[in-house]
Write an enzyme that holds these catalytic residues in place. Structure first.
Site, PDB file in Angstrom:
ATOM      1  CG  HIS A 142       5.398  -1.707  -7.557  1.00 43.36           C
ATOM      2  ND1 HIS A 142       5.271  -0.342  -7.586  1.00 43.36           N
ATOM      3  CD2 HIS A 142       6.585  -1.995  -8.130  1.00 43.36           C
ATOM      4  CE1 HIS A 142       6.338   0.164  -8.174  1.00 43.36           C
ATOM      5  NE2 HIS A 142       7.162  -0.812  -8.501  1.00 43.36           N
TER       6      HIS A 142
ATOM      7  CG  ASP B 269      11.963  -7.689 -10.057  1.00 40.70           C
ATOM      8  OD1 ASP B 269      12.607  -7.590 -11.105  1.00 40.70           O
ATOM      9  OD2 ASP B 269      11.934  -6.820  -9.180  1.00 40.70           O
TER      10      ASP B 269
HETATM   11  N1  CMC Z   1       4.202 -10.771   0.247  1.00 41.63           N
HETATM   12  C1  CMC Z   1       3.401 -10.770   1.325  1.00 41.63           C
HETATM   13  N2  CMC Z   1       2.885  -9.651   1.881  1.00 41.63           N
HETATM   14  C2  CMC Z   1       3.209  -8.485   1.325  1.00 41.63           C
HETATM   15  C3  CMC Z   1       4.052  -8.396   0.189  1.00 41.63           C
HETATM   16  C4  CMC Z   1       4.543  -9.591  -0.356  1.00 41.63           C
HETATM   17  N3  CMC Z   1       5.332  -9.570  -1.427  1.00 41.63           N
HETATM   18  N4  CMC Z   1       4.205  -7.098  -0.160  1.00 41.63           N
HETATM   19  C5  CMC Z   1       3.497  -6.393   0.722  1.00 41.63           C
HETATM   20  N5  CMC Z   1       2.902  -7.218   1.613  1.00 41.63           N
HETATM   21  C6  CMC Z   1       2.002  -6.821   2.705  1.00 41.63           C
HETATM   22  C7  CMC Z   1       2.784  -6.245   3.872  1.00 41.63           C
HETATM   23  O1  CMC Z   1       3.098  -7.229   4.824  1.00 41.63           O
HETATM   24  C8  CMC Z   1       1.824  -5.212   4.406  1.00 41.63           C
HETATM   25  O2  CMC Z   1       0.853  -5.854   5.171  1.00 41.63           O
HETATM   26  P1  CMC Z   1       0.191  -5.096   6.441  1.00 41.63           P
HETATM   27  O3  CMC Z   1      -0.512  -3.898   5.881  1.00 41.63           O
HETATM   28  O4  CMC Z   1      -0.727  -6.121   7.021  1.00 41.63           O
HETATM   29  O5  CMC Z   1       1.336  -4.737   7.359  1.00 41.63           O
HETATM   30  C9  CMC Z   1       1.108  -4.682   3.152  1.00 41.63           C
HETATM   31  O6  CMC Z   1       1.191  -5.753   2.187  1.00 41.63           O
HETATM   32  C10 CMC Z   1       1.752  -3.432   2.572  1.00 41.63           C
HETATM   33  O7  CMC Z   1       3.143  -3.685   2.385  1.00 41.63           O
HETATM   34  P2  CMC Z   1       4.274  -2.597   2.566  1.00 41.63           P
HETATM   35  O8  CMC Z   1       5.580  -3.291   2.781  1.00 41.63           O
HETATM   36  O9  CMC Z   1       3.843  -1.603   3.593  1.00 41.63           O
HETATM   37  O10 CMC Z   1       4.210  -1.907   1.139  1.00 41.63           O
HETATM   38  P3  CMC Z   1       5.343  -1.050   0.460  1.00 41.63           P
HETATM   39  O11 CMC Z   1       4.676  -0.235  -0.548  1.00 41.63           O
HETATM   40  O12 CMC Z   1       6.158  -0.364   1.500  1.00 41.63           O
HETATM   41  O13 CMC Z   1       6.277  -2.154  -0.212  1.00 41.63           O
HETATM   42  C11 CMC Z   1       7.308  -3.618  -1.743  1.00 41.63           C
HETATM   43  C12 CMC Z   1       6.331  -2.441  -1.551  1.00 41.63           C
HETATM   44  C13 CMC Z   1       7.578  -3.809  -3.229  1.00 41.63           C
HETATM   45  C14 CMC Z   1       8.647  -3.315  -1.050  1.00 41.63           C
HETATM   46  C15 CMC Z   1       6.673  -4.900  -1.130  1.00 41.63           C
HETATM   47  O14 CMC Z   1       5.460  -5.188  -1.786  1.00 41.63           O
HETATM   48  C16 CMC Z   1       7.620  -6.099  -1.184  1.00 41.63           C
HETATM   49  O15 CMC Z   1       8.456  -6.256  -0.278  1.00 41.63           O
HETATM   50  N6  CMC Z   1       7.500  -6.952  -2.248  1.00 41.63           N
HETATM   51  C17 CMC Z   1       8.430  -8.048  -2.416  1.00 41.63           C
HETATM   52  C18 CMC Z   1       9.713  -7.535  -3.021  1.00 41.63           C
HETATM   53  C19 CMC Z   1       9.564  -7.209  -4.493  1.00 41.63           C
HETATM   54  O16 CMC Z   1       9.037  -7.978  -5.271  1.00 41.63           O
HETATM   55  N7  CMC Z   1      10.120  -6.042  -4.887  1.00 41.63           N
HETATM   56  C20 CMC Z   1      10.173  -5.630  -6.288  1.00 41.63           C
HETATM   57  C21 CMC Z   1       9.393  -4.390  -6.583  1.00 41.63           C
HETATM   58  S1  CMC Z   1       9.206  -4.163  -8.356  1.00 41.63           S
HETATM   59  C22 CMC Z   1      10.785  -3.884  -8.954  1.00 41.63           C
HETATM   60  C23 CMC Z   1      11.392  -2.644  -8.461  1.00 41.63           C
HETATM   61  O17 CMC Z   1      10.753  -1.588  -8.454  1.00 41.63           O
HETATM   62  O18 CMC Z   1      12.578  -2.682  -8.127  1.00 41.63           O
END
Ligand code: CMC
Length: 429
Positions: free
Chosen positions: A306, A364
């Site tokens: 998140h 989720d």
């Molecule tokens: N699985 C594997 N690696 C992950 C994941 C994951 N679910 N989420 C983040 N990472 C890694 C990502 O690859 C990155 O690694 P690095 O620093 O080596 O490049 C690091 O963690 C930071 O990730 P980010 O994408 O830069 O973080 P963000 O804050 O931009 O993204 C997020 C947050 C929710 C989009 C992401 O964690 C994600 O895609 N999660 C899966 C989708 C999900 O479950 N979304 C629902 C969110 S809760 C409900 C809502 O609010 O709608």
């Protein structure tokens, strides 16, 4: 505003900026005059360090895993209250008295029917349309049916539009579902509570009686509470940005529904269940986790991670409990997907990759299993999220419209395209 200031040195000149302190949470440096005083913009794609507004509605402490609606912890609201009480709280700032609650419930209930012509509007969709596409269109279309509540400068019209959307979104959501399965629409029934009414509109058919299971209704109501608001997330910011131009509230909420659809946001519940189905059995987990950790593979653990929570999402805990409750009530003793989810969570929480990146289950992760057990197809999961989040979007939209300092949202950019050049005739390109 605190007397503290922040200073920034740029181009050899040091400028002071006022610092604002919230009730709780990090202070903000007000850089609204940065461009005027330095000629530079800030650059923050994804809004990693940018507060886009002041708000009194929801507070998240992502490090501690805290979520408060108007100051009340989410677990207390989910345990003791119902969804319409949360709606009242988010909209008006305080918990209702018994009389206020009864009046609010009555008014929402009386707005649950949609204009009869909406049913004909639905006939234009293909039967295999994704229900979220139907939601984006039909919520936007409300502005074509309820002209008498689109004047955003009139507080009473704003309130009626708000009540209408809280009341009608479940009706539209149930219609979207019924349409895709080819069953007749079921009208709302005013002697039922909000969530039981929604379940009945989804699952009743005209040829049989339908009795709502109170345990399932209570569980879904709690799921609605968990999803009701989440401060300035992507869809809420979309609603605020759309609303900042003065667009009508139905159009703004439709924009929120569109943004919610993406798999990084509300679409994650659908994606999480699909992922669990793809993994299939516990012995396939290690290989899947390996893919999620591989930088060259786009696989992510859906329902994990998140932007704000760097700790266990407090909603995920309640969701996990609710999931067990629903499965027990429905007599589902061995759900292989639940086994996969629990083992996946265990493995991920002890894996260095996830620990070091502070990736925990989010709301989720367990919601898909729960909603599937209730009988909803995966395509409806994000629709249910939209039903619940509608009140958050509306509360945030209202707060913005009622803010005397409100301005149109207009981010700036770092331009990296071609400098000015002359137009060449077509034969010389
Ligand atoms: N699985 C594997 N690696 C992950 C994941 C994951 N679910 N989420 C983040 N990472 C890694 C990502 O690859 C990155 O690694 P690095 O620093 O080596 O490049 C690091 O963690 C930071 O990730 P980010 O994408 O830069 O973080 P963000 O804050 O931009 O993204 C997020 C947050 C929710 C989009 C992401 O964690 C994600 O895609 N999660 C899966 C989708 C999900 O479950 N979304 C629902 C969110 S809760 C409900 C809502 O609010 O709608």
């Amino acid at each position: 505003m605190s007397s503290e200031t922040g200073t920034l040195t740029f181009g050899g000149k040091t400028t002071e900026f006022p610092v604002k302190q919230g009730t709780i949470g990090p202070a903000v440096m007000d850089i609204g005059k940065l461009y005027a005083s330095t000629g530079a913009f800030t650059y923050d794609p994804g809004f990693m360090s940018t507060a886009a507004c002041e708000s009194k509605i929801t507070y998240i402490d992502g490090d501690k895993g805290v979520l408060l609606y108007r100051g009340y912890p989410i677990d207390q609201l989910a345990e003791h209250g119902d969804f319409l009480e949360t709606c009242y709280l988010l909209l008006f700032g305080e918990l209702p008295t018994a009389a206020q609650k009864a009046d609010f419930d009555y008014r929402v209930t009386r707005h649950t029917m949609v204009h009869e012509q909406m049913a004909r509007f639905f006939q234009g969709f293909r039967r295999d349309a994704h229900p979220m596409s139907v939601m984006v269109a039909s919520v936007g279309a409300l502005s074509a049916f309820y002209h008498d509540s689109t004047d955003i400068s009139d507080p009473s019209q704003r309130l009626i539009a708000s009540m209408r959307m809280i009341a009608k979104l479940p009706t539209l959501a149930a219609m979207a579902y019924k349409y895709t399965i080819g069953q007749p629409f079921v009208y709302p029934k005013n002697d039922l509570d909000y969530t039981s009414n929604f379940l009945r509109m989804c699952y009743a058919v005209p040829c049989e009686d339908y009795k709502v299971n109170p345990v399932i209704s209570r569980a879904l109501d709690r799921i609605f509470i968990l999803h009701a608001d989440h401060e300035q997330n992507a869809s809420t910011s979309t609603v605020r940005l759309a609303g900042s131009s003065g667009a009508n509230p139905f159009a703004c909420i439709a924009a929120g529904v569109a943004c919610l659809w993406g798999p990084a946001h509300g679409g994650a519940n659908e994606a999480a269940l699909k992922m669990l189905e793809e993994i299939g059995t516990v012995d396939n987990i290690p290989a899947f986790v390996q893919r999620a950790k591989d930088k060259n593979d786009h696989t992510r653990l859906m329902g994990f991670g998140h932007r704000v929570y760097k700790n266990y999402d407090p909603r995920a805990r309640i969701m996990q409990r609710t999931c067990h409750e629903v499965l027990t009530e429905l007599g589902i003793k061995d759900d292989p997907l639940l086994d996969v989810a629990m083992e996946l969570e265990r493995i991920a929480l002890s894996d260095d990759y996830f620990i070091s990146k502070k990736l925990y289950p989010n709301v989720d992760f367990y919601s898909g299993i729960t909603l599937k057990a209730m009988g909803f197809p995966t395509s409806m999961f994000t629709v249910l999220f939209a039903v619940a989040r509608t009140v958050g979007w509306i509360a945030q939209w209202k707060e913005m419209i009622e803010d005397p300092g409100q301005k149109i949202g207009r981010p700036r950019q770092l331009y990296i395209g071609s400098p000015e050049r002359d137009y060449p005739p077509i034969g010389k390109r």
